[in-house]
Scaffold this motif. Structure first.
Motif, PDB file in Angstrom:
ATOM      1  N   VAL B  12      52.912  64.938  -1.226  1.00 60.18           N
ATOM      2  CA  VAL B  12      54.367  65.015  -0.230  1.00 60.18           C
ATOM      3  C   VAL B  12      54.376  66.918  -0.318  1.00 60.18           C
ATOM      4  CG1 VAL B  12      56.863  64.926   0.024  1.00 60.18           C
ATOM      5  CG2 VAL B  12      54.865  62.696  -0.306  1.00 60.18           C
ATOM      6  N   SER B  13      54.313  66.900  -1.456  1.00 55.54           N
ATOM      7  CA  SER B  13      54.912  68.367  -1.067  1.00 55.54           C
ATOM      8  C   SER B  13      53.432  69.370  -1.581  1.00 55.54           C
ATOM      9  CB  SER B  13      55.728  68.336  -2.810  1.00 55.54           C
ATOM     10  OG  SER B  13      55.493  67.957  -3.226  1.00 55.54           O
ATOM     11  N   VAL B  14      52.631  69.345  -1.036  1.00 57.45           N
ATOM     12  CA  VAL B  14      51.279  70.362  -1.625  1.00 57.45           C
ATOM     13  C   VAL B  14      51.741  70.539  -0.177  1.00 57.45           C
ATOM     14  CG1 VAL B  14      49.758  68.288  -2.838  1.00 57.45           C
ATOM     15  CG2 VAL B  14      49.668  69.056  -0.202  1.00 57.45           C
ATOM     16  N   ASP B  15      50.624  72.247  -0.277  1.00 59.48           N
ATOM     17  CA  ASP B  15      50.286  73.203   0.606  1.00 59.48           C
ATOM     18  C   ASP B  15      50.242  72.546   1.436  1.00 59.48           C
ATOM     19  OD1 ASP B  15      49.912  76.000  -1.054  1.00 59.48           O
ATOM     20  OD2 ASP B  15      51.689  75.188  -1.111  1.00 59.48           O
ATOM     21  N   SER B  16      49.871  73.571   2.948  1.00 56.31           N
ATOM     22  CA  SER B  16      49.624  73.473   4.596  1.00 56.31           C
ATOM     23  C   SER B  16      47.874  73.178   4.145  1.00 56.31           C
ATOM     24  CB  SER B  16      49.500  74.078   5.318  1.00 56.31           C
ATOM     25  OG  SER B  16      51.089  74.409   5.314  1.00 56.31           O
ATOM     26  N   GLY B  17      47.596  72.852   5.259  1.00 57.76           N
ATOM     27  CA  GLY B  17      45.747  72.333   5.001  1.00 57.76           C
ATOM     28  C   GLY B  17      45.717  71.092   6.291  1.00 57.76           C
ATOM     29  N   LEU B  18      44.113  70.953   5.993  1.00 54.96           N
ATOM     30  CA  LEU B  18      43.651  70.235   6.876  1.00 54.96           C
ATOM     31  C   LEU B  18      43.911  67.962   6.026  1.00 54.96           C
ATOM     32  CD1 LEU B  18      40.277  71.278   7.817  1.00 54.96           C
ATOM     33  CD2 LEU B  18      42.607  70.839   9.355  1.00 54.96           C
ATOM     34  N   PRO B  39      42.199  78.470   2.309  1.00 53.69           N
ATOM     35  CA  PRO B  39      41.140  78.917   3.094  1.00 53.69           C
ATOM     36  C   PRO B  39      39.535  78.222   3.022  1.00 53.69           C
ATOM     37  CG  PRO B  39      40.954  80.503   1.563  1.00 53.69           C
ATOM     38  CD  PRO B  39      42.119  79.657   1.252  1.00 53.69           C
ATOM     39  N   PHE B  40      39.424  77.728   4.132  1.00 52.99           N
ATOM     40  CA  PHE B  40      37.829  76.999   4.269  1.00 52.99           C
ATOM     41  C   PHE B  40      36.672  77.435   5.024  1.00 52.99           C
ATOM     42  CE2 PHE B  40      38.855  74.417   8.484  1.00 52.99           C
ATOM     43  CZ  PHE B  40      40.359  74.285   7.890  1.00 52.99           C
ATOM     44  N   ILE B  41      35.404  76.958   5.412  1.00 51.02           N
ATOM     45  CA  ILE B  41      34.417  77.391   5.576  1.00 51.02           C
ATOM     46  C   ILE B  41      34.155  76.012   6.622  1.00 51.02           C
ATOM     47  CG2 ILE B  41      32.128  78.281   6.008  1.00 51.02           C
ATOM     48  CD1 ILE B  41      32.435  79.537   3.586  1.00 51.02           C
ATOM     49  N   PRO B  42      34.549  75.901   7.610  1.00 50.56           N
ATOM     50  CA  PRO B  42      34.047  74.592   8.255  1.00 50.56           C
ATOM     51  C   PRO B  42      33.218  74.296   8.052  1.00 50.56           C
ATOM     52  CG  PRO B  42      35.158  75.956  10.131  1.00 50.56           C
ATOM     53  CD  PRO B  42      35.109  77.163   8.354  1.00 50.56           C
ATOM     54  N   ILE B  43      31.702  74.703   8.100  1.00 47.65           N
ATOM     55  CA  ILE B  43      30.397  74.159   7.509  1.00 47.65           C
ATOM     56  C   ILE B  43      30.654  73.280   6.570  1.00 47.65           C
ATOM     57  CG2 ILE B  43      28.134  74.960   6.926  1.00 47.65           C
ATOM     58  CD1 ILE B  43      28.805  75.005  10.083  1.00 47.65           C
ATOM     59  N   GLN B  44      31.062  73.918   5.309  1.00 46.14           N
ATOM     60  CA  GLN B  44      30.766  73.558   3.558  1.00 46.14           C
ATOM     61  C   GLN B  44      31.717  72.119   4.251  1.00 46.14           C
ATOM     62  OE1 GLN B  44      32.107  76.692   1.414  1.00 46.14           O
ATOM     63  NE2 GLN B  44      30.666  77.257   1.093  1.00 46.14           N
ATOM     64  N   GLY B  59      33.754  55.697   6.116  1.00 51.55           N
ATOM     65  CA  GLY B  59      33.524  57.164   6.908  1.00 51.55           C
ATOM     66  C   GLY B  59      35.070  57.237   6.711  1.00 51.55           C
ATOM     67  N   VAL B  60      35.127  58.517   6.022  1.00 47.23           N
ATOM     68  CA  VAL B  60      36.148  60.174   5.777  1.00 47.23           C
ATOM     69  C   VAL B  60      35.527  60.872   7.023  1.00 47.23           C
ATOM     70  CG1 VAL B  60      36.508  61.730   3.803  1.00 47.23           C
ATOM     71  CG2 VAL B  60      35.791  58.895   3.154  1.00 47.23           C
ATOM     72  N   ALA B  61      36.968  61.090   7.397  1.00 45.64           N
ATOM     73  CA  ALA B  61      37.058  62.555   8.175  1.00 45.64           C
ATOM     74  C   ALA B  61      37.771  63.129   8.392  1.00 45.64           C
ATOM     75  CB  ALA B  61      36.171  62.186   9.313  1.00 45.64           C
ATOM     76  N   VAL B  62      37.763  64.574   9.131  1.00 44.43           N
ATOM     77  CA  VAL B  62      39.709  65.390   9.417  1.00 44.43           C
ATOM     78  C   VAL B  62      39.849  64.492  10.003  1.00 44.43           C
ATOM     79  CG1 VAL B  62      40.205  67.112   9.479  1.00 44.43           C
ATOM     80  CG2 VAL B  62      37.955  67.382   8.366  1.00 44.43           C
ATOM     81  N   LEU B  63      41.203  63.780   9.323  1.00 41.73           N
ATOM     82  CA  LEU B  63      42.613  63.145  10.742  1.00 41.73           C
ATOM     83  C   LEU B  63      43.070  64.186  11.528  1.00 41.73           C
ATOM     84  CD1 LEU B  63      43.633  60.249   8.206  1.00 41.73           C
ATOM     85  CD2 LEU B  63      41.359  60.687   9.986  1.00 41.73           C
ATOM     86  N   GLY B  64      43.686  64.891  10.848  1.00 37.87           N
ATOM     87  CA  GLY B  64      44.977  65.988  11.594  1.00 37.87           C
ATOM     88  C   GLY B  64      44.540  67.429  10.763  1.00 37.87           C
ATOM     89  N   THR B  65      45.971  67.578  11.256  1.00 38.56           N
ATOM     90  CA  THR B  65      46.675  68.678  10.283  1.00 38.56           C
ATOM     91  C   THR B  65      48.062  68.260   9.308  1.00 38.56           C
ATOM     92  OG1 THR B  65      47.648  69.584  12.456  1.00 38.56           O
ATOM     93  CG2 THR B  65      45.720  70.754  11.788  1.00 38.56           C
ATOM     94  N   ASP B 182      38.371  73.091 -10.459  1.00 43.65           N
ATOM     95  CA  ASP B 182      36.926  73.093 -10.479  1.00 43.65           C
ATOM     96  C   ASP B 182      36.318  74.504 -10.059  1.00 43.65           C
ATOM     97  OD1 ASP B 182      35.976  69.676 -10.521  1.00 43.65           O
ATOM     98  OD2 ASP B 182      35.523  70.945 -11.891  1.00 43.65           O
ATOM     99  N   GLU B 183      36.038  75.166  -9.416  1.00 37.70           N
ATOM    100  CA  GLU B 183      35.184  76.214  -8.604  1.00 37.70           C
ATOM    101  C   GLU B 183      33.848  76.189  -7.615  1.00 37.70           C
ATOM    102  OE1 GLU B 183      37.437  78.530 -10.850  1.00 37.70           O
ATOM    103  OE2 GLU B 183      35.985  78.831  -9.391  1.00 37.70           O
ATOM    104  N   GLY B 184      34.458  74.766  -7.098  1.00 40.68           N
ATOM    105  CA  GLY B 184      34.288  74.180  -5.935  1.00 40.68           C
ATOM    106  C   GLY B 184      34.667  75.372  -4.672  1.00 40.68           C
ATOM    107  N   PRO B 185      33.602  74.807  -3.371  1.00 43.28           N
ATOM    108  CA  PRO B 185      33.763  76.246  -2.871  1.00 43.28           C
ATOM    109  C   PRO B 185      34.788  75.578  -1.508  1.00 43.28           C
ATOM    110  CG  PRO B 185      32.044  73.906  -2.336  1.00 43.28           C
ATOM    111  CD  PRO B 185      32.343  74.200  -3.433  1.00 43.28           C
ATOM    112  N   VAL B 186      35.555  73.933  -1.799  1.00 44.70           N
ATOM    113  CA  VAL B 186      37.632  73.874  -0.965  1.00 44.70           C
ATOM    114  C   VAL B 186      38.141  72.784  -2.242  1.00 44.70           C
ATOM    115  CG1 VAL B 186      35.790  72.780   1.359  1.00 44.70           C
ATOM    116  CG2 VAL B 186      35.837  71.154  -1.034  1.00 44.70           C
ATOM    117  N   ARG B 187      39.174  73.002  -1.986  1.00 46.17           N
ATOM    118  CA  ARG B 187      40.050  72.567  -2.851  1.00 46.17           C
ATOM    119  C   ARG B 187      41.061  71.804  -2.597  1.00 46.17           C
ATOM    120  NH1 ARG B 187      45.161  75.891  -3.909  1.00 46.17           N
ATOM    121  NH2 ARG B 187      44.879  76.432  -2.107  1.00 46.17           N
ATOM    122  N   LEU B 188      41.388  70.737  -2.863  1.00 50.59           N
ATOM    123  CA  LEU B 188      41.071  69.005  -2.526  1.00 50.59           C
ATOM    124  C   LEU B 188      42.608  68.822  -3.004  1.00 50.59           C
ATOM    125  CD1 LEU B 188      38.305  66.755  -1.682  1.00 50.59           C
ATOM    126  CD2 LEU B 188      39.893  67.848   0.370  1.00 50.59           C
TER     127      LEU B 188
END
Lengths: 188, 581
Positions: B12-18, B39-44, B59-65, B182-188
């Motif tokens: 509820v109080s995290v920064d903006s994202g997808l 920031p993120f790279i769409p391919i990753q 069926g996980v997908a990007v649902l919105g912003t 974790d030092e991954g490509p995306v931040r969740l």
């Protein structure tokens, strides 16, 4: 939007119906039952204690008096926690479901939630209750096997038992939401 | 239909994202599982989502912003967020927005394609439902019990919307494995993003349980192989073993221990709960048994018990003798047949005399026997109670014998009487047709038959009285044994782990959900809080009861009364698998 009206139950006690319209798709009805009266509480306590004192004069055993005090206290706590319902609430949310909450006098709340997929309709039904014929509002649940059958009838406001005028108010509001839900569910 | 967006309370109080989650089209609900930050790279992002989809079958997908900013979003940000909809095509595209420090949210839904139905929904209404991700992940939904008149093979009801939400969150565990360190490509951001929970003790126990289980399982298989060997199947031992409830209880406990220490992993949660309940039941049993043991062996209570046992047995035998003397006289004013009375009375008195002699013969060994029996309490309180029940059965064996004699005599008399009564009326039992037929008897047959009938009839009160007295005594002993069995059954079948879980972590066992409407402002989407509705205690007991020994009385009350009236022997505690007598 919130408003409150006063109705009566089948025994003549006063009930207060609070309606809250949160949005066109979400409505809440809160029915408050008459509180525990001091008169009946005093009457029951006096009866129990007089009986205990009578037994004491017969048996000369002071355990009877302590036992009577314990019984009265435990009985009152049990009654408040398990029997006496203060308020009954019906929350109807379009395309989600119907929720019924009973709050007991000790603060305990017991909730039942029925999903909208299982609800067939809400109707006012007649029943023979002791020597009276009363009306009650109930939810009809769909039968998974038979498309036109009913698997269960769930009564609402069972312990408040309001009269027909209060039931009609609640019935009309619920039917508006159910009609809207049926109209939108048939469209993809 | 109103679009329902399930949003985790931890985000509820995290920064903006997808918004990352699953879209369920049948119930028009979007279950948001995590927020992916800029920031993120769409391919990753697409690669990560494909990996999660393959690993979890969800069926996980990007649902919105998701936009969490200081004030109303500026035009450019708004267009940027809409532009993201082109990069991650999803239908419908959700845009959630919240002011930093504000309570109210705004939500927009855009549908790209034109709807096919003629009655196009003018604007989609959105409902925000907040849920606690950790509780939903750990809880298990218990659907309401199926009505008994439905067949088992009936078409199963389609999974409701809520069951789909529970299922989605439970199966997406692989998405929650990475945290913000974790030092991954995306931040969740999700419920474990502050750090994955683990417990050192649990990990150590898991590592150690493998070899320990293997060792104990081999030991237990050795014990059961010894128990199943041919010696025990021969007639005297198998008969004794089936009659003693201690053997039954020991077998039951051996089964439980084999289940606990089996090296096979539990397949579903029901089996896991059963294992846990069995462990709790065994532990409670052993703890109570050790308490009993310490109480018995302290302050030489066993000595007192042994000293009191023989006088008690003597006292019982003396009371029985008084009872028989009373029966041999004129009990309750009834006049008995003197000869039969004396015969039966003397017969039973001789039996009691034999019994007292045997008890006196055994009296020096009683203390040792009791001491060793007391040691068995360390195997569990249930074993000690079963032993007590068996000892009571052995000590009241004479009452059982008297009951059998009285019942057989009475049974013979009743059968004789009914057959001669038929003869008296001129009828006969036809065995072929299994019914009563008329029959013409000779005169001498009728004469002897009537004579015998009269004799049996006038001897009936004496036999009936003896039968009544001894049946009552036997029923008393059976009632005491029954109470002990009930207690043993209770300890065996109580699901302690489930009850404890319901008490301390009520969200783990869910009967359903409950909703609470949060503060609402006109024009904003409706916000609800979804909480878990825990299972009531009665349903916990009913669902997770461990199977008991099965030593329940097989006859109903009506059948029991009928058996008593006709003098058939009653065996209330017949074990499973016993041959019928």
């Amino acid at each position: 939007m919130e408003d409150e009206r006063s109705f009566s139950d089948i025994c003549g006690g006063r009930l207060a119906l609070q309606r809250r319209y949160y949005s066109p798709s979400c409505r809440e009805f809160c029915l408050s039952c008459p509180r525990l009266s001091l008169r009946s509480l005093t009457a029951v306590t006096c009866t129990v204690w007089l009986a205990a004192y009578g037994l004491f004069t017969l048996c000369e055993n002071s355990m009877i008096l302590s036992a009577a005090i314990f019984i009265t206290l435990l009985g009152l706590l049990g009654y408040l926690h398990f029997v006496k319902i203060d308020q009954e609430t019906l929350l109807i949310i379009d395309s989600l479901g119907i929720q019924m909450t009973s709050s007991y006098a000790s603060g305990k709340e017991s909730t039942t939630f029925i999903e909208m997929d299982k609800v067939k309709d809400i109707v006012i039904n007649e029943a023979i209750y002791m020597q009276k014929v009363i009306y009650y509002l109930c939810i009809l649940l769909k039968d998974p096997v038979e498309p036109h059958g009913i698997s269960q009838v769930v009564p609402i406001f069972q312990s408040a038992k309001p009269r027909l005028d209060c039931l009609i108010e609640v019935y009309r509001s619920c039917q508006e939401i159910l009609a809207h839900q049926k109209a939108t569910s048939t469209s993809p | 239909m109103v679009l329902k967006a399930f949003f985790p309370t931890c985000c509820v109080s995290v920064d903006s994202g997808l918004l990352v989650g699953r879209w369920v089209p049948e119930h028009s609900s979007a279950v948001v599982l995590a927020v992916l930050h800029f920031p993120f790279i769409p391919i990753q992002v697409k690669q990560l989502l494909a990996q999660v989809r393959q690993a979890s079958q969800v069926g996980v997908a990007v649902l919105g912003t998701w936009c969490h900013c200081r004030q109303e979003p500026e035009e450019s940000l708004g267009r940027f967020l809409e532009g993201l909809g082109a990069v991650f095509p999803h239908e419908p595209w959700l845009q959630l927005c919240r002011e930093r420090g504000g309570t109210f949210w705004s939500c927009e839904v855009t549908r790209r394609q034109a709807p096919d139905a003629p009655s196009a929904p003018g604007e989609d209404q959105v409902m925000l439902i907040f849920y606690d991700q950790r509780q939903l992940l750990l809880s298990q939904l218990h659907p309401p019990t199926v009505l008994p008149d439905r067949q088992a093979g009936a078409t199963p009801a389609s999974t409701g919307g809520l069951a789909a939400v529970f299922d989605t969150v439970a199966r997406s565990e692989v998405l929650f494995r990475s945290d913000r360190f974790d030092e991954g490509p995306v931040r969740l951001s999700h419920w474990q993003s502050e750090g994955v929970e683990a417990s050192i003790l649990a990990e150590l126990a898991r590592r150690a349980s493998g070899p320990v289980c293997l060792l104990l399982a081999s030991l237990l298989s050795l014990v059961s192989a010894v128990g199943a060997c041919r010696v025990f199947k021969l007639w005297p031992l198998s008969f004794v073993g089936s009659k003693l409830s201690t053997c039954e209880q020991l077998r039951h406990r051996l089964e439980h221990l084999t289940l606990i220490f089996s090296t096979r992993k539990a397949e579903n949660s029901a089996q896991l709960m059963r294992k846990a309940n069995t462990v709790a039941s065994v532990l409670l049993d052993v703890a109570l048994g050790l308490t009993l043991l310490s109480w018995l062996h302290g302050r030489s209570r066993i000595g007192h018990l042994a000293d009191a046992l023989v006088p008690v047995a003597d006292h019982v035998a003396e009371e029985l003798q008084h009872l028989l003397q009373w029966l041999m006289g004129a009990p309750a004013g009834l006049k008995m047949n003197r000869a039969l009375d004396q015969v039966l009375g003397r017969f039973f008195l001789y039996h009691i005399h034999l019994w007292i002699s045997y008890i006196h013969l055994m009296s020096p060994f009683v203390e040792h026997i009791l001491w060793h029996v007391g040691l068995s309490a360390c195997l569990g309180l249930t074993v000690a109670l079963s032993l007590l029940s068996d000892i009571i059965a052995l000590l009241t064996f004479h009452i059982y014998c008297f009951y059998v004699y009285g019942a057989r005599l009475y049974c013979l008399k009743i059968h004789g009487l009914s057959s001669l009564w038929r003869l008296f009326r001129g009828k006969k039992w036809n065995v072929l047709r299994q019914r009563v037929d008329s029959c013409s008897y000779d005169l001498d047959q009728l004469f002897i038959g009537t004579l015998l009938f009269t004799i049996l009839l006038f001897l009936l009160p004496t036999t009936a009285l003896y039968y009544l007295v001894f049946t009552l005594l036997r029923l008393l002993v059976v009632a005491v044994q029954g109470l002990i069995h009930l207690l043993v059954d209770l300890i065996n079948s109580l699901p302690l782990y489930s009850l404890g879980l319901r008490l301390c972590r009520p969200y783990r066992l869910a009967a359903g959900v409950k909703f609470r409407v949060l503060q609402h402002e006109a024009g904003r989407p409706l916000r609800l809080l979804m909480q878990i509705n825990p299972l009531p205690y009665s349903r916990v007991m009913h669902t997770y009861r461990l199977p008991s020994c099965g030593c329940h009385p097989k006859d109903s009350w009506g059948a029991l009364c009928r058996k008593l009236f006709f003098g058939e022997l009653i065996y209330p505690w017949r074990q499973r698998g016993d041959k019928q007598d």
